[in-house]
Design a protein around this motif. Structure first.
Motif, PDB file in Angstrom:
ATOM      1  N   LEU A 202       0.828  -1.209   0.000  1.00  0.00           N
ATOM      2  CA  LEU A 202       0.000   0.000   0.000  1.00  0.00           C
ATOM      3  C   LEU A 202       0.862   1.259   0.000  1.00  0.00           C
ATOM      4  O   LEU A 202       0.584   2.213  -0.737  1.00  0.00           O
ATOM      5  CB  LEU A 202      -0.907  -0.006   1.231  1.00  0.00           C
ATOM      6  CG  LEU A 202      -2.044  -1.028   1.246  1.00  0.00           C
ATOM      7  CD1 LEU A 202      -2.752  -1.027   2.595  1.00  0.00           C
ATOM      8  CD2 LEU A 202      -3.037  -0.740   0.135  1.00  0.00           C
ATOM      9  N   THR A 203       1.910   1.244   0.805  1.00  0.00           N
ATOM     10  CA  THR A 203       2.760   2.436   0.923  1.00  0.00           C
ATOM     11  C   THR A 203       3.547   2.695  -0.353  1.00  0.00           C
ATOM     12  O   THR A 203       3.611   3.830  -0.836  1.00  0.00           O
ATOM     13  CB  THR A 203       3.727   2.289   2.110  1.00  0.00           C
ATOM     14  OG1 THR A 203       2.974   2.010   3.301  1.00  0.00           O
ATOM     15  CG2 THR A 203       4.525   3.557   2.318  1.00  0.00           C
ATOM     16  N   PHE A 204       4.142   1.659  -0.904  1.00  0.00           N
ATOM     17  CA  PHE A 204       4.910   1.823  -2.145  1.00  0.00           C
ATOM     18  C   PHE A 204       4.013   2.259  -3.293  1.00  0.00           C
ATOM     19  O   PHE A 204       4.411   3.090  -4.127  1.00  0.00           O
ATOM     20  CB  PHE A 204       5.624   0.519  -2.512  1.00  0.00           C
ATOM     21  CG  PHE A 204       6.804   0.194  -1.649  1.00  0.00           C
ATOM     22  CD1 PHE A 204       7.765   1.152  -1.358  1.00  0.00           C
ATOM     23  CD2 PHE A 204       6.973  -1.081  -1.120  1.00  0.00           C
ATOM     24  CE1 PHE A 204       8.869   0.852  -0.561  1.00  0.00           C
ATOM     25  CE2 PHE A 204       8.068  -1.389  -0.329  1.00  0.00           C
ATOM     26  CZ  PHE A 204       9.014  -0.427  -0.043  1.00  0.00           C
ATOM     27  N   ALA A 205       2.797   1.701  -3.358  1.00  0.00           N
ATOM     28  CA  ALA A 205       1.884   2.046  -4.449  1.00  0.00           C
ATOM     29  C   ALA A 205       1.423   3.494  -4.348  1.00  0.00           C
ATOM     30  O   ALA A 205       1.301   4.193  -5.363  1.00  0.00           O
ATOM     31  CB  ALA A 205       0.686   1.102  -4.440  1.00  0.00           C
ATOM     32  N   ARG A 206       1.170   3.963  -3.132  1.00  0.00           N
ATOM     33  CA  ARG A 206       0.625   5.309  -2.954  1.00  0.00           C
ATOM     34  C   ARG A 206       1.691   6.390  -2.915  1.00  0.00           C
ATOM     35  O   ARG A 206       1.485   7.496  -3.415  1.00  0.00           O
ATOM     36  CB  ARG A 206      -0.190   5.344  -1.658  1.00  0.00           C
ATOM     37  CG  ARG A 206      -1.411   4.446  -1.676  1.00  0.00           C
ATOM     38  CD  ARG A 206      -2.054   4.345  -0.300  1.00  0.00           C
ATOM     39  NE  ARG A 206      -3.233   3.476  -0.299  1.00  0.00           N
ATOM     40  CZ  ARG A 206      -3.901   3.131   0.781  1.00  0.00           C
ATOM     41  NH1 ARG A 206      -3.534   3.597   1.972  1.00  0.00           N
ATOM     42  NH2 ARG A 206      -4.945   2.328   0.689  1.00  0.00           N
TER      43      ARG A 206
ATOM     44  N   GLN B  91       4.376   0.099 -12.339  1.00  0.00           N
ATOM     45  CA  GLN B  91       4.821   1.489 -12.291  1.00  0.00           C
ATOM     46  C   GLN B  91       6.110   1.678 -11.497  1.00  0.00           C
ATOM     47  O   GLN B  91       7.037   2.336 -11.965  1.00  0.00           O
ATOM     48  CB  GLN B  91       3.715   2.362 -11.686  1.00  0.00           C
ATOM     49  CG  GLN B  91       2.422   2.359 -12.479  1.00  0.00           C
ATOM     50  CD  GLN B  91       1.290   3.059 -11.748  1.00  0.00           C
ATOM     51  OE1 GLN B  91       1.480   3.635 -10.681  1.00  0.00           O
ATOM     52  NE2 GLN B  91       0.094   3.006 -12.309  1.00  0.00           N
ATOM     53  N   GLN B  92       6.167   1.124 -10.293  1.00  0.00           N
ATOM     54  CA  GLN B  92       7.292   1.386  -9.409  1.00  0.00           C
ATOM     55  C   GLN B  92       8.540   0.553  -9.737  1.00  0.00           C
ATOM     56  O   GLN B  92       9.618   1.084  -9.949  1.00  0.00           O
ATOM     57  CB  GLN B  92       6.881   1.144  -7.956  1.00  0.00           C
ATOM     58  CG  GLN B  92       5.798   2.075  -7.467  1.00  0.00           C
ATOM     59  CD  GLN B  92       6.242   3.535  -7.501  1.00  0.00           C
ATOM     60  OE1 GLN B  92       7.383   3.843  -7.182  1.00  0.00           O
ATOM     61  NE2 GLN B  92       5.336   4.410  -7.879  1.00  0.00           N
ATOM     62  N   ALA B  93       8.373  -0.760  -9.770  1.00  0.00           N
ATOM     63  CA  ALA B  93       9.536  -1.641  -9.912  1.00  0.00           C
ATOM     64  C   ALA B  93      10.288  -1.413 -11.215  1.00  0.00           C
ATOM     65  O   ALA B  93      11.517  -1.510 -11.259  1.00  0.00           O
ATOM     66  CB  ALA B  93       9.093  -3.100  -9.806  1.00  0.00           C
TER      67      ALA B  93
END
Length: 226
Positions: free
Chosen positions: A16-20, A105-107
Protein backbone atom coordinates in the motif's frame (compact mmCIF):
# COMPACT_ATOMS: atom_id res chain seq x y z
CA UNK A 1 1.16 -13.75 16.56
CA UNK A 2 3.14 -16.20 14.36
CA UNK A 3 6.03 -14.63 12.52
CA UNK A 4 4.66 -15.63 9.10
CA UNK A 5 1.37 -13.83 9.80
CA UNK A 6 3.11 -10.74 11.14
CA UNK A 7 5.41 -10.67 8.11
CA UNK A 8 2.46 -10.78 5.70
CA UNK A 9 0.93 -7.82 7.54
CA UNK A 10 4.15 -5.90 7.01
CA UNK A 11 4.22 -6.82 3.33
CA UNK A 12 0.57 -5.76 2.93
CA UNK A 13 1.42 -2.41 4.49
CA UNK A 14 4.50 -2.10 2.26
CA UNK A 15 2.46 -2.75 -0.90
CA UNK A 16 0.00 0.00 0.00
CA UNK A 17 2.76 2.44 0.92
CA UNK A 18 4.91 1.82 -2.14
CA UNK A 19 1.88 2.05 -4.45
CA UNK A 20 0.62 5.31 -2.95
CA UNK A 21 3.87 7.07 -2.12
CA UNK A 22 6.33 5.60 -4.59
CA UNK A 23 9.50 3.74 -3.73
CA UNK A 24 11.65 6.79 -3.04
CA UNK A 25 9.13 8.65 -0.90
CA UNK A 26 7.95 5.61 1.08
CA UNK A 27 9.43 5.39 4.55
CA UNK A 28 9.97 2.45 6.86
CA UNK A 29 8.31 4.49 9.63
CA UNK A 30 5.13 4.77 7.58
CA UNK A 31 5.16 1.08 6.71
CA UNK A 32 5.67 0.09 10.36
CA UNK A 33 2.87 2.37 11.52
CA UNK A 34 0.45 1.02 8.92
CA UNK A 35 1.35 -2.55 9.89
CA UNK A 36 0.93 -1.77 13.57
CA UNK A 37 4.48 -2.76 14.53
CA UNK A 38 7.69 -1.00 15.48
CA UNK A 39 10.21 0.02 12.84
CA UNK A 40 12.97 -2.14 14.41
CA UNK A 41 10.68 -5.16 13.96
CA UNK A 42 10.30 -4.40 10.24
CA UNK A 43 14.09 -4.28 9.90
CA UNK A 44 14.43 -7.48 11.94
CA UNK A 45 12.02 -9.40 9.72
CA UNK A 46 12.67 -7.87 6.32
CA UNK A 47 16.08 -6.20 6.54
CA UNK A 48 16.56 -3.05 4.46
CA UNK A 49 14.11 -1.01 2.42
CA UNK A 50 15.63 -2.47 -0.76
CA UNK A 51 15.15 -6.00 0.54
CA UNK A 52 11.59 -5.20 1.56
CA UNK A 53 10.80 -3.82 -1.90
CA UNK A 54 12.31 -6.91 -3.56
CA UNK A 55 10.24 -9.18 -1.32
CA UNK A 56 7.09 -7.25 -2.23
CA UNK A 57 7.87 -7.57 -5.94
CA UNK A 58 8.41 -11.31 -5.65
CA UNK A 59 5.19 -11.84 -3.68
CA UNK A 60 3.04 -9.79 -6.06
CA UNK A 61 4.70 -11.39 -9.09
CA UNK A 62 3.97 -14.88 -7.81
CA UNK A 63 0.37 -13.88 -7.12
CA UNK A 64 -0.05 -12.56 -10.66
CA UNK A 65 1.38 -15.69 -12.29
CA UNK A 66 -0.70 -17.91 -10.02
CA UNK A 67 -3.88 -15.98 -10.92
CA UNK A 68 -3.27 -16.40 -14.65
CA UNK A 69 -2.45 -20.10 -14.39
CA UNK A 70 -5.34 -20.84 -12.03
CA UNK A 71 -7.80 -19.30 -14.48
CA UNK A 72 -6.87 -21.79 -17.21
CA UNK A 73 -8.63 -25.15 -17.04
CA UNK A 74 -6.80 -28.22 -18.39
CA UNK A 75 -8.47 -29.88 -21.35
CA UNK A 76 -10.05 -26.72 -22.73
CA UNK A 77 -9.62 -25.59 -26.32
CA UNK A 78 -6.75 -23.25 -27.08
CA UNK A 79 -8.98 -20.20 -27.44
CA UNK A 80 -10.78 -20.90 -24.15
CA UNK A 81 -7.45 -21.29 -22.36
CA UNK A 82 -6.21 -17.96 -23.70
CA UNK A 83 -9.56 -16.28 -22.94
CA UNK A 84 -9.57 -17.50 -19.35
CA UNK A 85 -5.90 -16.65 -18.88
CA UNK A 86 -6.58 -13.09 -20.01
CA UNK A 87 -9.58 -12.85 -17.71
CA UNK A 88 -7.39 -13.99 -14.82
CA UNK A 89 -4.78 -11.40 -15.72
CA UNK A 90 -7.22 -8.48 -15.93
CA UNK A 91 -9.07 -9.60 -12.81
CA UNK A 92 -5.81 -9.60 -10.85
CA UNK A 93 -4.88 -6.12 -12.09
CA UNK A 94 -8.34 -4.78 -11.14
CA UNK A 95 -8.61 -6.51 -7.76
CA UNK A 96 -5.02 -5.86 -6.65
CA UNK A 97 -4.44 -2.34 -7.92
CA UNK A 98 -1.74 -1.54 -5.38
CA UNK A 99 0.17 -4.70 -6.24
CA UNK A 100 -0.24 -3.97 -9.95
CA UNK A 101 1.02 -0.41 -9.41
CA UNK A 102 4.12 -1.73 -7.64
CA UNK A 103 4.89 -4.14 -10.48
CA UNK A 104 3.94 -2.02 -13.47
CA UNK A 105 4.82 1.49 -12.29
CA UNK A 106 7.29 1.39 -9.41
CA UNK A 107 9.54 -1.64 -9.91
CA UNK A 108 10.21 -0.93 -13.58
CA UNK A 109 11.35 2.63 -13.00
CA UNK A 110 13.99 2.12 -10.34
CA UNK A 111 16.59 0.09 -12.20
CA UNK A 112 18.31 -3.10 -11.12
CA UNK A 113 17.64 -5.42 -9.43
CA UNK A 114 13.96 -4.48 -9.29
CA UNK A 115 13.39 -4.17 -13.04
CA UNK A 116 15.08 -7.52 -13.58
CA UNK A 117 12.78 -9.23 -11.09
CA UNK A 118 9.73 -7.89 -12.91
CA UNK A 119 11.24 -9.00 -16.23
CA UNK A 120 11.51 -12.54 -14.89
CA UNK A 121 7.81 -12.81 -14.07
CA UNK A 122 6.89 -11.16 -17.37
CA UNK A 123 8.99 -13.80 -19.11
CA UNK A 124 7.01 -16.52 -17.33
CA UNK A 125 3.74 -15.08 -18.56
CA UNK A 126 5.08 -14.65 -22.12
CA UNK A 127 6.25 -18.28 -22.10
CA UNK A 128 2.81 -19.41 -20.93
CA UNK A 129 1.05 -17.41 -23.65
CA UNK A 130 3.53 -18.69 -26.25
CA UNK A 131 2.64 -22.23 -25.21
CA UNK A 132 -1.07 -21.55 -25.65
CA UNK A 133 -0.66 -19.90 -29.05
CA UNK A 134 1.76 -22.59 -30.16
CA UNK A 135 -0.78 -25.28 -29.32
CA UNK A 136 -3.38 -23.46 -31.40
CA UNK A 137 -1.01 -23.21 -34.37
CA UNK A 138 -0.13 -26.88 -34.07
CA UNK A 139 -3.80 -27.88 -33.98
CA UNK A 140 -4.29 -25.92 -37.19
CA UNK A 141 -1.39 -27.71 -38.85
CA UNK A 142 0.86 -24.66 -38.89
CA UNK A 143 4.37 -25.80 -38.00
CA UNK A 144 7.89 -24.77 -38.86
CA UNK A 145 10.39 -22.01 -38.16
CA UNK A 146 8.08 -19.26 -39.37
CA UNK A 147 5.25 -20.51 -37.18
CA UNK A 148 7.48 -20.59 -34.10
CA UNK A 149 8.82 -17.10 -34.78
CA UNK A 150 5.42 -15.56 -35.41
CA UNK A 151 3.85 -17.24 -32.39
CA UNK A 152 6.69 -16.00 -30.15
CA UNK A 153 6.37 -12.48 -31.50
CA UNK A 154 2.62 -12.50 -31.13
CA UNK A 155 2.92 -13.69 -27.51
CA UNK A 156 5.23 -10.80 -26.64
CA UNK A 157 2.92 -8.34 -28.38
CA UNK A 158 -0.13 -9.76 -26.62
CA UNK A 159 1.41 -9.50 -23.14
CA UNK A 160 2.58 -5.94 -23.80
CA UNK A 161 -0.84 -4.91 -25.07
CA UNK A 162 -2.56 -6.56 -22.11
CA UNK A 163 -0.30 -4.69 -19.68
CA UNK A 164 -1.07 -1.39 -21.38
CA UNK A 165 -4.81 -2.09 -21.41
CA UNK A 166 -4.79 -3.06 -17.71
CA UNK A 167 -3.00 0.17 -16.86
CA UNK A 168 -5.53 2.22 -18.84
CA UNK A 169 -8.46 0.47 -17.14
CA UNK A 170 -6.99 1.11 -13.69
CA UNK A 171 -6.46 4.77 -14.57
CA UNK A 172 -10.14 4.99 -15.53
CA UNK A 173 -11.00 3.55 -12.13
CA UNK A 174 -8.93 6.15 -10.32
CA UNK A 175 -10.10 9.12 -12.35
CA UNK A 176 -13.71 8.01 -12.76
CA UNK A 177 -15.60 7.85 -16.04
CA UNK A 178 -17.99 10.28 -17.62
CA UNK A 179 -20.33 10.48 -20.57
CA UNK A 180 -20.69 7.29 -22.59
CA UNK A 181 -17.31 5.89 -21.56
CA UNK A 182 -17.93 2.95 -19.23
CA UNK A 183 -15.44 1.17 -17.03
CA UNK A 184 -14.40 -2.13 -18.72
CA UNK A 185 -14.65 -5.30 -16.65
CA UNK A 186 -12.03 -8.06 -16.72
CA UNK A 187 -14.33 -9.90 -19.13
CA UNK A 188 -14.60 -6.84 -21.39
CA UNK A 189 -10.83 -6.36 -21.47
CA UNK A 190 -10.22 -10.03 -22.21
CA UNK A 191 -12.77 -9.87 -25.05
CA UNK A 192 -10.98 -6.84 -26.51
CA UNK A 193 -7.68 -8.71 -26.60
CA UNK A 194 -9.25 -11.87 -28.02
CA UNK A 195 -10.98 -9.92 -30.79
CA UNK A 196 -7.66 -8.41 -31.82
CA UNK A 197 -5.32 -11.35 -31.35
CA UNK A 198 -7.43 -14.42 -31.98
CA UNK A 199 -9.14 -12.99 -35.04
CA UNK A 200 -5.76 -12.03 -36.47
CA UNK A 201 -4.26 -15.41 -35.63
CA UNK A 202 -7.15 -17.13 -37.36
CA UNK A 203 -6.51 -15.20 -40.56
CA UNK A 204 -2.81 -15.99 -40.38
CA UNK A 205 -3.64 -19.68 -40.03
CA UNK A 206 -5.77 -19.34 -43.13
CA UNK A 207 -2.76 -18.16 -45.11
CA UNK A 208 -3.60 -14.44 -45.15
CA UNK A 209 -0.80 -11.92 -44.73
CA UNK A 210 -0.94 -8.15 -44.64
CA UNK A 211 1.49 -6.34 -46.92
CA UNK A 212 2.11 -2.64 -47.65
CA UNK A 213 0.25 -1.18 -50.62
CA UNK A 214 1.90 -2.25 -53.85
CA UNK A 215 3.56 -5.28 -52.30
CA UNK A 216 0.48 -7.44 -51.91
CA UNK A 217 1.21 -11.06 -52.62
CA UNK A 218 4.97 -10.81 -52.11
CA UNK A 219 4.66 -11.99 -48.51
CA UNK A 220 1.78 -14.41 -49.12
CA UNK A 221 2.28 -17.85 -47.64
CA UNK A 222 0.10 -20.85 -47.01
CA UNK A 223 -0.56 -21.00 -43.29
CA UNK A 224 1.58 -19.75 -40.45
CA UNK A 225 4.29 -22.22 -41.23
CA UNK A 226 4.60 -21.27 -44.90
Amino acid sequence: MPRAVREQQMLDAAVLTFARRGYRAASMDEIAELAGVSKPLVYLYLNSKDDLFSTVIRRESESLVAAVRAAVEPGESADRKLWNGLRGFFAYAAEHREGWAVLHQQARTHGEPFAREVAVVRGEIVAFVTELLGAAAKEAGCVGELADREVAGLAHALVGAAESLAEWVNCLSEEGTSGELTHPSAKDSAATMMNVVWAGLGRMMGGERWAPSGLAGQGSRSGVGG
